[in-house]
Enzyme design. Structure first.
Site, PDB file in Angstrom:
ATOM      1  N   ASP A 286      85.710  33.927  51.237  1.00  0.00           N
ATOM      2  CA  ASP A 286      85.750  32.890  52.263  1.00  0.00           C
ATOM      3  C   ASP A 286      87.071  32.136  52.270  1.00  0.00           C
ATOM      4  O   ASP A 286      87.576  31.761  53.341  1.00  0.00           O
ATOM      5  CB  ASP A 286      84.559  31.936  52.139  1.00  0.00           C
ATOM      6  CG  ASP A 286      84.352  31.372  50.739  1.00  0.00           C
ATOM      7  OD1 ASP A 286      85.231  31.538  49.868  1.00  0.00           O
ATOM      8  OD2 ASP A 286      83.285  30.766  50.501  1.00  0.00           O
ATOM      9  N   THR A 308      82.833  22.767  48.617  1.00  0.00           N
ATOM     10  CA  THR A 308      82.264  22.597  47.284  1.00  0.00           C
ATOM     11  C   THR A 308      83.357  22.705  46.225  1.00  0.00           C
ATOM     12  O   THR A 308      83.365  21.970  45.240  1.00  0.00           O
ATOM     13  CB  THR A 308      81.172  23.646  47.037  1.00  0.00           C
ATOM     14  OG1 THR A 308      80.144  23.487  48.024  1.00  0.00           O
ATOM     15  CG2 THR A 308      80.564  23.490  45.661  1.00  0.00           C
TER      16      THR A 308
END
Length: 528
Positions: A286, A308
């Protein structure tokens, strides 16, 4: 997400779903079957598209047996099973040799350590999460390069599986599938018929034989590349000595003949979702997809992909494999077109997410507004301390770390939020400044992409801490990068400069100028 390039570049949210770990008998797992089910729901809702691309987080994997079946649910990287494995490996193989081969930061949950902690007796193949999902959709096995580069088992110079290291570690070489490269222009979809046999004739807008610009972002043309190293790259010792910025011989292109990889959905999948289509190999890590969509108009930029985790660094033409780079904890991960994502992992918004969960998930907006008014630098922690890695009571850990370093713990929730965001901005500062120093890459601007770009306080604090302008956005950089690589596979857009120019011209971006602050004192405080 569905992407459309008909009128610029846009995304439409089709189906959003939660992705949380599940603890069973003391082991933290991913609910991979639930994720696959939700992907099928999303594909059904999207309807026929020109292409499907899959990206996800890195490092975690599923094991496939001789029957082609999954062996258990994949284990979450925050599980404790790798405790002590890294240390045992580095007692046998020096960190210098490991780094010289893989160029990777020594995170305790890297794939290499997970595999050594796993039960591999019945395993025939290891598939990273995007490759596993692609396998279930297509029945075809492979490993996409950008994600493979995060395992600690890829040769950073040859961009092939590091089989001498794999053998030395005692891992079965059969586990590592052929590599796929994202981003090569490809003639895809020419073999799909006018009639799918499922749901009747396809409309012109859905034909694979006519590009429409609509893509599903959820990996490009693979080859007969075996992933095996050449004879001159058979040991860490033989590969030592690359200087900063020195070309390594890697061109970013695989030259082997193309094979039977089609990406075509399996018949039962097509029946389930109501249409026939293809999976295209994108930058399936990602962060690699997010870096594709950095809206850089100046080549002298740094990036922070903030969610995150915060992955902060620069884009380079070649890896940096110096002792100083290794000791600073920097990683050399593959990007598209032979680029290197030279970065360091910073703990990211995980600290805030776990704090909010501990507090019962109060509304974030008022907390951020109050935190903006809280006293600056009242408490600062190093966000990369190991105590912050596992799930749990994050505010209690932050308070304990403040006391350990001779600081008073925050007294209220806004104080904790201010502490977390200033600490994260300080982590960004340290990572970016070291990336510049170690790589020699000039930086005029920082692009902060991902979910963290919506946090205006964090963006301003990052500009202040780094002393550089910050351009925030796009929030959905990963999905945009995914879509852009699919579009390039169809020959509808050019290379990175053209893709990034399109992002800069079409997406909502916010600009932050540095406003000062005693960040040097704060950095000295956490460094002891």
């Amino acid at each position: 997400m569905a992407g459309d390039l008909d009128n610029g570049l846009s995304l439409t949210e089709i189906h959003r779903f939660a992705n949380g770990p599940v603890r069973v008998h003391g082991t933290l797992h991913w609910d991979i079957l639930g994720l696959y089910r939700e992907i099928l729901y999303g594909l059904r809702a999207a309807g026929p598209t020109a292409s499907i691309g899959i990206d996800s987080w890195a490092i975690d994997y599923g094991l496939i047996d001789a029957r082609g079946a999954l062996i258990g649910n994949p284990v979450h990287y925050r599980d404790a099973r790798t405790n002590g494995v890294r240390e045992r490996v580095l007692a046998e193989i020096t960190s210098a040799d490991m780094y010289d081969i893989s160029g990777l930061q020594f995170l305790p949950f890297n794939t290499v350590y997970q595999l050594l902690a796993d039960q591999l007796e019945d395993a025939e193949t290891m598939l990273l999460i995007p490759d596993l999902l692609s396998y279930w959709l297509t029945g075809e096995i492979g490993a996409e390069l950008t994600n493979a580069s995060t395992t600690g088992l890829l040769d950073v110079r040859t961009q092939s599986w590091a089989y001498p290291l794999i053998d030395r570690l005692g891992l079965p070489s059969k586990l590592f599938p052929p590599l796929r490269l994202p981003g090569n222009p490809a003639e895809f979809g020419r073999d799909l018929p006018e009639q799918t046999g499922i749901g009747g004739a396809r409309t012109d807008a859905a034909k694979q034989t006519s590009w429409t610009g609509k893509l599903w972002a959820e990996t490009e043309q693979p080859t007969n590349w075996t992933g095996r190293p050449t004879a001159e790259h058979t040991s860490g010792a033989e590969m030592r000595g690359a200087e900063v910025g020195q070309p390594t011989g890697w061109t970013g292109r695989l030259t082997a003949e193309q094979t039977g990889w089609t990406g075509r959905l399996r018949a039962e999948v097509a029946e389930e979702i109501g249409w026939m289509g293809k999976v295209t190999a994108v930058a399936s890590h990602d962060t690699a997809s997010a870096v594709v969509a950095v809206p850089a108009t100046d080549p002298d930029f740094a990036y922070i992909s903030c969610g995150t985790w915060s992955l902060a660094g620069v884009e380079l033409p070649a890896p940096v494999l110096t002792d100083e780079s290794r000791e600073a904890g920097f990683t050399n991960e593959a990007g598209i077109d032979g680029t290197v994502r030279y970065l360091r992992n910073v703990m990211g918004l995980w600290l805030l997410q776990e704090s909010l969960r501990t507090w019962g998930n109060p509304e974030l907006g008022p907390l951020l507004a109050a935190a903006a008014q809280a006293r600056p630098f009242a408490a600062i922690v190093n966000p990369d301390m190991p105590i912050f890695l596992p799930p749990g009571d994050m505010p209690a850990r932050i308070a304990a770390e403040c006391r350990r370093t001779g600081q008073e713990a925050p007294g209220d929730l806004p104080g904790f939020v201010r502490c977390v965001l200033e600490s994260l901005a300080l982590g960004h500062r340290m990572a970016i400044r070291q990336a510049i120093a170690l790589s020699g890459h000039r930086v005029n601007v920082i692009h902060l992409v991902g979910g963290g770009s919506r946090n205006t306080l964090l963006c301003q604090l990052t500009a202040n801490a780094c002393g550089l302008p910050v351009v925030a956005g796009p929030t959905e950089a990963t999905a945009l990068g995914n879509v852009l690589v699919q579009a390039r596979a169809a020959g509808e857009i050019g290379g990175l400069p053209e893709m990034r120019a399109l992002v800069a011209a079409t997406q909502d971006l916010k600009h932050y100028q540095p406003q000062g602050g005693d960040w040097a004192e704060a950095e000295a405080r956490i460094q002891g």
